[in-house]
Design a protein around this motif. Structure first.
Motif, PDB file in Angstrom:
ATOM      1  N   VAL A 288       0.855  -1.303   0.052  1.00  0.00           N
ATOM      2  CA  VAL A 288      -0.063  -0.067  -0.039  1.00  0.00           C
ATOM      3  C   VAL A 288       0.981   1.210  -0.097  1.00  0.00           C
ATOM      4  N   VAL A 289       0.444   2.222  -0.706  1.00  0.00           N
ATOM      5  CA  VAL A 289       1.139   3.520  -0.975  1.00  0.00           C
ATOM      6  C   VAL A 289       0.469   4.705  -0.355  1.00  0.00           C
ATOM      7  N   LEU A 290       1.354   5.562   0.353  1.00  0.00           N
ATOM      8  CA  LEU A 290       0.752   6.983   0.857  1.00  0.00           C
ATOM      9  C   LEU A 290       1.646   8.005   0.195  1.00  0.00           C
ATOM     10  N   PRO A 291       0.809   8.596  -0.808  1.00  0.00           N
ATOM     11  CA  PRO A 291       1.702   9.685  -1.375  1.00  0.00           C
ATOM     12  C   PRO A 291       1.925  10.868  -0.480  1.00  0.00           C
ATOM     13  N   SER A 292       2.794  11.783  -0.978  1.00  0.00           N
ATOM     14  CA  SER A 292       2.967  12.997  -0.099  1.00  0.00           C
ATOM     15  C   SER A 292       1.933  14.118  -0.024  1.00  0.00           C
ATOM     16  N   GLY A 293       1.183  14.076  -1.356  1.00  0.00           N
ATOM     17  CA  GLY A 293       0.005  14.974  -1.518  1.00  0.00           C
ATOM     18  C   GLY A 293       0.894  16.130  -2.287  1.00  0.00           C
ATOM     19  N   ARG A 294       0.126  16.918  -2.788  1.00  0.00           N
ATOM     20  CA  ARG A 294       0.474  18.103  -3.930  1.00  0.00           C
ATOM     21  C   ARG A 294       1.292  18.969  -2.886  1.00  0.00           C
ATOM     22  N   PRO A 295       2.652  19.432  -3.420  1.00  0.00           N
ATOM     23  CA  PRO A 295       3.706  20.308  -2.800  1.00  0.00           C
ATOM     24  C   PRO A 295       2.925  21.698  -2.459  1.00  0.00           C
ATOM     25  N   ARG A 296       3.083  22.325  -1.339  1.00  0.00           N
ATOM     26  CA  ARG A 296       2.363  23.580  -1.069  1.00  0.00           C
ATOM     27  C   ARG A 296       3.240  24.255  -0.139  1.00  0.00           C
ATOM     28  N   PRO A 297       3.164  25.703  -0.107  1.00  0.00           N
ATOM     29  CA  PRO A 297       3.950  26.592   0.942  1.00  0.00           C
ATOM     30  C   PRO A 297       3.773  26.073   2.389  1.00  0.00           C
ATOM     31  N   GLY A 298       4.944  25.944   2.973  1.00  0.00           N
ATOM     32  CA  GLY A 298       4.868  25.539   4.438  1.00  0.00           C
ATOM     33  C   GLY A 298       4.753  24.037   4.791  1.00  0.00           C
ATOM     34  N   ALA A 299       4.920  23.294   3.787  1.00  0.00           N
ATOM     35  CA  ALA A 299       4.768  21.678   3.871  1.00  0.00           C
ATOM     36  C   ALA A 299       5.695  21.304   4.686  1.00  0.00           C
ATOM     37  N   SER A 300       7.111  21.919   4.410  1.00  0.00           N
ATOM     38  CA  SER A 300       8.165  21.349   4.960  1.00  0.00           C
ATOM     39  C   SER A 300       8.274  21.769   6.619  1.00  0.00           C
ATOM     40  N   GLU A 301       7.819  22.759   6.941  1.00  0.00           N
ATOM     41  CA  GLU A 301       7.865  23.328   8.201  1.00  0.00           C
ATOM     42  C   GLU A 301       6.643  22.337   8.914  1.00  0.00           C
ATOM     43  N   LEU A 302       5.518  21.932   8.171  1.00  0.00           N
ATOM     44  CA  LEU A 302       4.764  20.992   8.832  1.00  0.00           C
ATOM     45  C   LEU A 302       4.980  19.917   9.080  1.00  0.00           C
ATOM     46  N   LEU A 303       5.930  19.159   8.314  1.00  0.00           N
ATOM     47  CA  LEU A 303       6.501  17.742   8.681  1.00  0.00           C
ATOM     48  C   LEU A 303       7.609  17.729   9.719  1.00  0.00           C
ATOM     49  N   ALA A 304       8.166  19.061  10.038  1.00  0.00           N
ATOM     50  CA  ALA A 304       8.841  19.030  11.047  1.00  0.00           C
ATOM     51  C   ALA A 304       8.213  19.576  12.244  1.00  0.00           C
ATOM     52  N   SER A 305       7.080  19.401  12.579  1.00  0.00           N
ATOM     53  CA  SER A 305       6.369  20.147  13.475  1.00  0.00           C
ATOM     54  C   SER A 305       5.714  18.974  14.442  1.00  0.00           C
ATOM     55  N   ALA A 306       5.180  19.345  15.584  1.00  0.00           N
ATOM     56  CA  ALA A 306       4.441  18.384  16.480  1.00  0.00           C
ATOM     57  C   ALA A 306       3.519  17.636  15.869  1.00  0.00           C
ATOM     58  N   ARG A 307       2.814  18.068  15.056  1.00  0.00           N
ATOM     59  CA  ARG A 307       1.785  17.394  14.280  1.00  0.00           C
ATOM     60  C   ARG A 307       2.219  16.123  13.705  1.00  0.00           C
ATOM     61  N   MET A 308       3.409  16.386  12.869  1.00  0.00           N
ATOM     62  CA  MET A 308       4.004  14.969  12.193  1.00  0.00           C
ATOM     63  C   MET A 308       4.670  14.044  13.386  1.00  0.00           C
ATOM     64  N   THR A 309       4.877  14.432  14.475  1.00  0.00           N
ATOM     65  CA  THR A 309       5.230  13.630  15.511  1.00  0.00           C
ATOM     66  C   THR A 309       4.224  12.840  15.979  1.00  0.00           C
ATOM     67  N   ARG A 310       3.037  13.454  16.003  1.00  0.00           N
ATOM     68  CA  ARG A 310       1.695  12.668  16.571  1.00  0.00           C
ATOM     69  C   ARG A 310       1.455  11.699  15.391  1.00  0.00           C
ATOM     70  N   PHE A 311       1.369  12.278  14.198  1.00  0.00           N
ATOM     71  CA  PHE A 311       1.197  11.218  13.137  1.00  0.00           C
ATOM     72  C   PHE A 311       2.202   9.892  13.130  1.00  0.00           C
ATOM     73  N   VAL A 312       3.454  10.162  13.251  1.00  0.00           N
ATOM     74  CA  VAL A 312       4.304   9.124  13.234  1.00  0.00           C
ATOM     75  C   VAL A 312       4.101   8.213  14.405  1.00  0.00           C
ATOM     76  N   ASN A 313       3.867   8.660  15.456  1.00  0.00           N
ATOM     77  CA  ASN A 313       3.472   7.727  16.838  1.00  0.00           C
ATOM     78  C   ASN A 313       2.075   6.977  16.687  1.00  0.00           C
ATOM     79  N   ASP A 314       1.141   7.887  15.855  1.00  0.00           N
ATOM     80  CA  ASP A 314      -0.081   6.989  15.895  1.00  0.00           C
ATOM     81  C   ASP A 314       0.129   5.920  14.711  1.00  0.00           C
ATOM     82  N   ILE A 315       0.488   6.342  13.673  1.00  0.00           N
ATOM     83  CA  ILE A 315       0.655   5.318  12.644  1.00  0.00           C
ATOM     84  C   ILE A 315       1.721   4.000  13.179  1.00  0.00           C
ATOM     85  N   ALA A 316       2.642   4.316  13.901  1.00  0.00           N
ATOM     86  CA  ALA A 316       3.219   3.047  14.406  1.00  0.00           C
ATOM     87  C   ALA A 316       2.595   2.404  15.208  1.00  0.00           C
ATOM     88  N   LYS A 317       1.461   2.538  16.125  1.00  0.00           N
ATOM     89  CA  LYS A 317       0.703   1.843  16.841  1.00  0.00           C
ATOM     90  C   LYS A 317      -0.461   1.258  15.850  1.00  0.00           C
TER      91      LYS A 317
END
Length: 330
Positions: free
Chosen positions: A221-250
């Motif tokens: 199964v593949v999860l694309p990144s989605g279309r590039p947009r302004p601020g996307a890099s900062e978003l993936l370095a944020s606490a939201r990304m941390t929560r996503f990674v922890n959630d997907i691991a469980k």
């Protein structure tokens, strides 16, 4: 008894869980979930080389797929409920296997040099991913493939590893394009995607299953990144990304999750992601990447290094490099 409870009674559902959950269970019991995958065609010749990593015993991996079936809007309004129709939440694509081979990728059924060398690297990674007891590492089923600089071949390695691991009968693989500034997995596999990782991290109302994409390789199964947009890099370095990674691991603890990460020295989010995954596969382009860049990137990865791939090597080196045996790869 309220309206929702009366509707549930009319459907013959017992109390204890939410109406949506019971309706989903009822439909699942009637065989309305899952989709059979297709297998690649017979192999053809190909060449290339790769990889290494410290050896451990390959562990058993549980597996399974789920389909989300829901009718939250109807339940919330308190309107009379009817049986919820089947709705598969993942789009399915058909990968063109001949196109992949023409682009140098190895398919699970191939018996080429590249396919065999991918088997060498995946064994210890899978063993560590599902290790239990004293050898267990947090989020060990989360693998990150990265490099020091752009264009060293990390997407090629990440995709090939996903294809190889998906050939295991008891291993399911989720391949995530986490290089939001330069997403390349859709192009590599031959499809287009409007939504993906960025959308899930940005909008908490988007369910992960709605942007995941099934393939005609049953366990991939593949999860694309989605279309590039302004601020996307900062978003993936944020606490939201941390929560996503922890959630997907469980949430997907029974499968291997491979992140095609941005280069370590080019994007800040790569260093953040490296802190949350259990293993990192580091790709180095032969005769191009400087030792200084390699050492700096490896310093960011630290003890989570699962293996090093010396990519685009003109010939097999006679010496060991970076602590592992290096192999050729075109």
């Amino acid at each position: 008894m309220n309206l929702i409870e009366r509707a549930g009674k009319k459907l013959g559902l017992k109390p204890g869980k939410s109406l949506v959950e019971k309706a989903a269970e009822r439909l699942a019991s009637e065989g309305l979930s899952g989709a059979a995958g297709l297998h690649p065609p017979a192999p053809r010749g190909d060449t290339a080389l790769t990889v290494p990593a410290a050896a451990t015993v390959l562990g058993d991996a549980p597996h399974g797929e789920s389909v989300v079936i829901e009718s939250r809007a109807t339940a919330a309004r308190g309107a009379p409920l009817r049986p919820v129709p089947k709705r598969e939440t993942r789009r399915q694509i058909t990968i063109d296997f001949e196109r992949l081979r023409d682009r140098g990728f190895a398919l699970p059924v191939d018996q080429t040099a590249l396919a065999e060398e991918l088997r060498l690297i995946k064994r210890p990674l899978l063993g560590a991913a599902f290790a239990r007891g004293a050898h267990e590492v947090e989020n060990s089923n989360l693998l990150m493939v990265t490099s020091a600089n752009p264009n060293e071949g990390k997407t090629f390695i990440a995709t090939n590893l996903a294809l190889s691991m998906a050939s295991e009968h008891d291993v399911h693989v989720l391949l995530i394009d986490a290089d939001v500034a330069n997403p390349t997995i859709p192009e590599a596999l031959g499809f287009e995607a409007e939504t993906g990782l960025i959308d899930v991290v940005t909008d908490g109302t988007i369910d992960l299953a709605d942007v995941m994409i099934r393939t005609n390789i049953e366990n991939l199964v593949v999860l694309p990144s989605g279309r590039p947009r302004p601020g996307a890099s900062e978003l993936l370095a944020s606490a939201r990304m941390t929560r996503f990674v922890n959630d997907i691991a469980k949430r997907y603890a029974d499968r291997v999750i491979i992140f095609d990460s941005p280069p370590m020295l080019a994007r800040s989010e790569a260093m953040v992601l490296a802190q949350h995954v259990g293993q990192v596969v580091f790709v180095v382009e032969a005769e191009r990447t400087s030792r200084t860049a390699v050492n700096e990137a490896l310093g960011m990865i630290g003890a989570k290094l699962g293996g090093v791939v010396l990519n685009k090597t003109p010939q097999i080196p006679l010496q060991e490099g970076f602590g592992y045996y290096d192999y050729r790869n075109r």
